[in-house]
Design a protein around this motif. Sequence first.
Motif, PDB file in Angstrom:
ATOM      1  N   TRP A   1      -3.719 -13.863 -55.337  1.00 49.45           N
ATOM      2  CA  TRP A   1      -2.919 -15.086 -55.364  1.00 49.45           C
ATOM      3  C   TRP A   1      -2.135 -15.156 -54.057  1.00 49.45           C
ATOM      4  O   TRP A   1      -1.650 -14.135 -53.558  1.00 49.45           O
ATOM      5  CB  TRP A   1      -1.951 -15.080 -56.557  1.00 49.45           C
ATOM      6  CG  TRP A   1      -2.653 -15.153 -57.881  1.00 49.45           C
ATOM      7  CD1 TRP A   1      -3.110 -14.118 -58.629  1.00 49.45           C
ATOM      8  CD2 TRP A   1      -2.972 -16.337 -58.608  1.00 49.45           C
ATOM      9  NE1 TRP A   1      -3.702 -14.576 -59.773  1.00 49.45           N
ATOM     10  CE2 TRP A   1      -3.626 -15.937 -59.791  1.00 49.45           C
ATOM     11  CE3 TRP A   1      -2.763 -17.704 -58.380  1.00 49.45           C
ATOM     12  CZ2 TRP A   1      -4.085 -16.846 -60.746  1.00 49.45           C
ATOM     13  CZ3 TRP A   1      -3.213 -18.605 -59.333  1.00 49.45           C
ATOM     14  CH2 TRP A   1      -3.866 -18.178 -60.498  1.00 49.45           C
ATOM     15  N   HIS A   2      -1.999 -16.364 -53.530  1.00 50.16           N
ATOM     16  CA  HIS A   2      -1.316 -16.549 -52.255  1.00 50.16           C
ATOM     17  C   HIS A   2      -0.279 -17.666 -52.379  1.00 50.16           C
ATOM     18  O   HIS A   2      -0.562 -18.711 -52.976  1.00 50.16           O
ATOM     19  CB  HIS A   2      -2.316 -16.941 -51.156  1.00 50.16           C
ATOM     20  CG  HIS A   2      -3.452 -15.979 -51.002  1.00 50.16           C
ATOM     21  ND1 HIS A   2      -3.451 -14.947 -50.092  1.00 50.16           N
ATOM     22  CD2 HIS A   2      -4.652 -15.898 -51.642  1.00 50.16           C
ATOM     23  CE1 HIS A   2      -4.582 -14.274 -50.172  1.00 50.16           C
ATOM     24  NE2 HIS A   2      -5.329 -14.830 -51.117  1.00 50.16           N
TER      25      HIS A   2
ATOM     26  N   ALA B   1      -2.972  -9.013 -57.098  1.00 50.60           N
ATOM     27  CA  ALA B   1      -2.033  -8.959 -55.975  1.00 50.60           C
ATOM     28  C   ALA B   1      -1.526 -10.348 -55.640  1.00 50.60           C
ATOM     29  O   ALA B   1      -2.276 -11.330 -55.683  1.00 50.60           O
ATOM     30  CB  ALA B   1      -2.703  -8.342 -54.752  1.00 50.60           C
ATOM     31  N   LEU B   2      -0.233 -10.408 -55.318  1.00 54.36           N
ATOM     32  CA  LEU B   2       0.415 -11.658 -54.935  1.00 54.36           C
ATOM     33  C   LEU B   2       0.847 -11.553 -53.475  1.00 54.36           C
ATOM     34  O   LEU B   2       1.689 -10.728 -53.129  1.00 54.36           O
ATOM     35  CB  LEU B   2       1.621 -11.924 -55.833  1.00 54.36           C
ATOM     36  CG  LEU B   2       2.496 -13.140 -55.491  1.00 54.36           C
ATOM     37  CD1 LEU B   2       1.680 -14.421 -55.492  1.00 54.36           C
ATOM     38  CD2 LEU B   2       3.663 -13.238 -56.474  1.00 54.36           C
ATOM     39  N   ASP B   3       0.252 -12.379 -52.634  1.00 54.38           N
ATOM     40  CA  ASP B   3       0.546 -12.406 -51.200  1.00 54.38           C
ATOM     41  C   ASP B   3       1.682 -13.379 -50.929  1.00 54.38           C
ATOM     42  O   ASP B   3       1.602 -14.554 -51.279  1.00 54.38           O
ATOM     43  CB  ASP B   3      -0.730 -12.815 -50.445  1.00 54.38           C
ATOM     44  CG  ASP B   3      -0.446 -13.403 -49.074  1.00 54.38           C
ATOM     45  OD1 ASP B   3       0.414 -12.840 -48.368  1.00 54.38           O
ATOM     46  OD2 ASP B   3      -1.087 -14.414 -48.723  1.00 54.38           O
TER      47      ASP B   3
ATOM     48  N   VAL C   1      -3.571 -21.639 -51.078  1.00 56.89           N
ATOM     49  CA  VAL C   1      -2.181 -21.207 -50.938  1.00 56.89           C
ATOM     50  C   VAL C   1      -1.304 -22.124 -51.791  1.00 56.89           C
ATOM     51  O   VAL C   1      -1.297 -23.339 -51.599  1.00 56.89           O
ATOM     52  CB  VAL C   1      -1.724 -21.246 -49.465  1.00 56.89           C
ATOM     53  CG1 VAL C   1      -0.279 -20.777 -49.351  1.00 56.89           C
ATOM     54  CG2 VAL C   1      -2.638 -20.409 -48.589  1.00 56.89           C
ATOM     55  N   TRP C   2      -0.554 -21.527 -52.703  1.00 61.13           N
ATOM     56  CA  TRP C   2       0.376 -22.294 -53.518  1.00 61.13           C
ATOM     57  C   TRP C   2       1.692 -22.413 -52.771  1.00 61.13           C
ATOM     58  O   TRP C   2       2.039 -21.529 -51.977  1.00 61.13           O
ATOM     59  CB  TRP C   2       0.584 -21.611 -54.869  1.00 61.13           C
ATOM     60  CG  TRP C   2      -0.647 -21.635 -55.717  1.00 61.13           C
ATOM     61  CD1 TRP C   2      -1.739 -20.833 -55.588  1.00 61.13           C
ATOM     62  CD2 TRP C   2      -0.932 -22.528 -56.789  1.00 61.13           C
ATOM     63  NE1 TRP C   2      -2.687 -21.165 -56.519  1.00 61.13           N
ATOM     64  CE2 TRP C   2      -2.216 -22.203 -57.274  1.00 61.13           C
ATOM     65  CE3 TRP C   2      -0.221 -23.563 -57.392  1.00 61.13           C
ATOM     66  CZ2 TRP C   2      -2.809 -22.877 -58.336  1.00 61.13           C
ATOM     67  CZ3 TRP C   2      -0.806 -24.235 -58.451  1.00 61.13           C
ATOM     68  CH2 TRP C   2      -2.088 -23.901 -58.913  1.00 61.13           C
ATOM     69  N   PRO C   3       2.438 -23.476 -53.007  1.00 59.46           N
ATOM     70  CA  PRO C   3       3.664 -23.673 -52.227  1.00 59.46           C
ATOM     71  C   PRO C   3       4.742 -22.632 -52.510  1.00 59.46           C
ATOM     72  O   PRO C   3       5.396 -22.154 -51.587  1.00 59.46           O
ATOM     73  CB  PRO C   3       4.135 -25.075 -52.632  1.00 59.46           C
ATOM     74  CG  PRO C   3       3.481 -25.349 -53.942  1.00 59.46           C
ATOM     75  CD  PRO C   3       2.175 -24.628 -53.910  1.00 59.46           C
TER      76      PRO C   3
END
Length: 459
Positions: free
Chosen positions: A291-292, A264-266, A58-60
Amino acid sequence: MSEAPPHVTTLAERWIEARARRDAAAADALRDELAAEGWRVRDAAGGFELVAAAPFTVWPTVGSIPDAAEGRIAGHPAAPESAAGHPVSPESAAGDSASPESATEHSASPEPAAGRPTPPEPGTGRAGLDRDAPIPDRDASADERHVEAAAEPGRRPEGLDAVDAERVADKEAAPEQKPEGAELVGRVDDLEGHPERTVSSQLLWDASLSVSRLDESITPPAVAERPRSVRPTVTVALLVDGWPDDLRECVRALVARTDAKIMALDLGDVDGAGRALHELAEEFPRRVEAWHVAETPHWRGGTAEWGESRDKLLSLDTSDVHVVMETSTILEGDAITPLLDALGDDDVVAAGWKGVNPRADGQEWGDAEPGEVRGLLGDLLAVRRDAALAAGGFPTGARYYRNADLEFSLALPGTLIALGRDLPVRQERHRGYHDVDPGYRDTESRRTYDRVLRLLRTP
């Protein structure tokens, strides 16, 4: 608060105390200890919230994800680290950074299926508009291979064709036989005293070995086929902001009915949608890139805005064609290929499902018939990626989707085409419109629509 072990709760309480006294180093160290225990801590009303660590990176923030141009290779960027050398913690968009490593890229072979077109259901939309194996290097020249054959009778050097090999074998079996072509310059027994004939004969002999037999009929070369045009690469880009069941249906239809890559970007794993995306990426290797980020959508009270998020997906993409799609849009057949075909005309920069045109007063928009249109909606829209980048990408000032997709299409430098009911597509409940607070929806829609009007007035 999640049911965490007592020692984990104690660490979280100490983390709150460190933040209260503004001791960033201590807070970071405690956050890392919690991460090592498999927990994430974040601010919450009246204290803190503990959540079990997600099984994915998980990216910030949306902005913290590196773009394709920044060295990302196949969806695997290097993970930034904290000053202490530990991966940054992944769960807090408001103040605490997340533990970014690489997003995972997965894929699967598609199984194409056909479906019958279904007329799109009317929804709600704009102001005044209702809508919703490498080749090995040659290690020797042709002449060298013939030398090898002569030096080692019975051995056929690699790369020597059948005719040449047979000729070499015949020469070894009957060395007294006249070389083919010698009669063109004189008999073999008549070469003495005529060095020019010797040279000419040798040249013909060499040519007969490396090219073809002079007494064989020559087949005229076949007319070269006209090269087929290369099919453009395509990526379908999805924003994931909740409703995991909708996401699953949308992605499964894409996998079954197209061969497009899905990125997809979550945004914040709302209602477990991020975990559903992770499962889909594992189920369909090399088809789904996930990507999250810890940020939740702006319309849900978070900080992740529609324009910035869409722009990030565009910057992550490396395909020729970038497809904007809502998770409420479900393919009932291959709707991607017709969009690509529409982009085959050099003048066409984007093609989509739903097109709109401004009414006479210039204030409202109406649904358009299939063909050239003034604007396209983001339910399903394919755009040349280079043109989208040249136009400045998506409107980063747009916090909410409504009217922002129209603003994006108006800025594109070229012809826009809508296919309408010709596409095998249906739309389920557009939750991004119907399930949003009406006050927020109207405020943000009007804010974006003001920019749309300015674009319309620009020559």
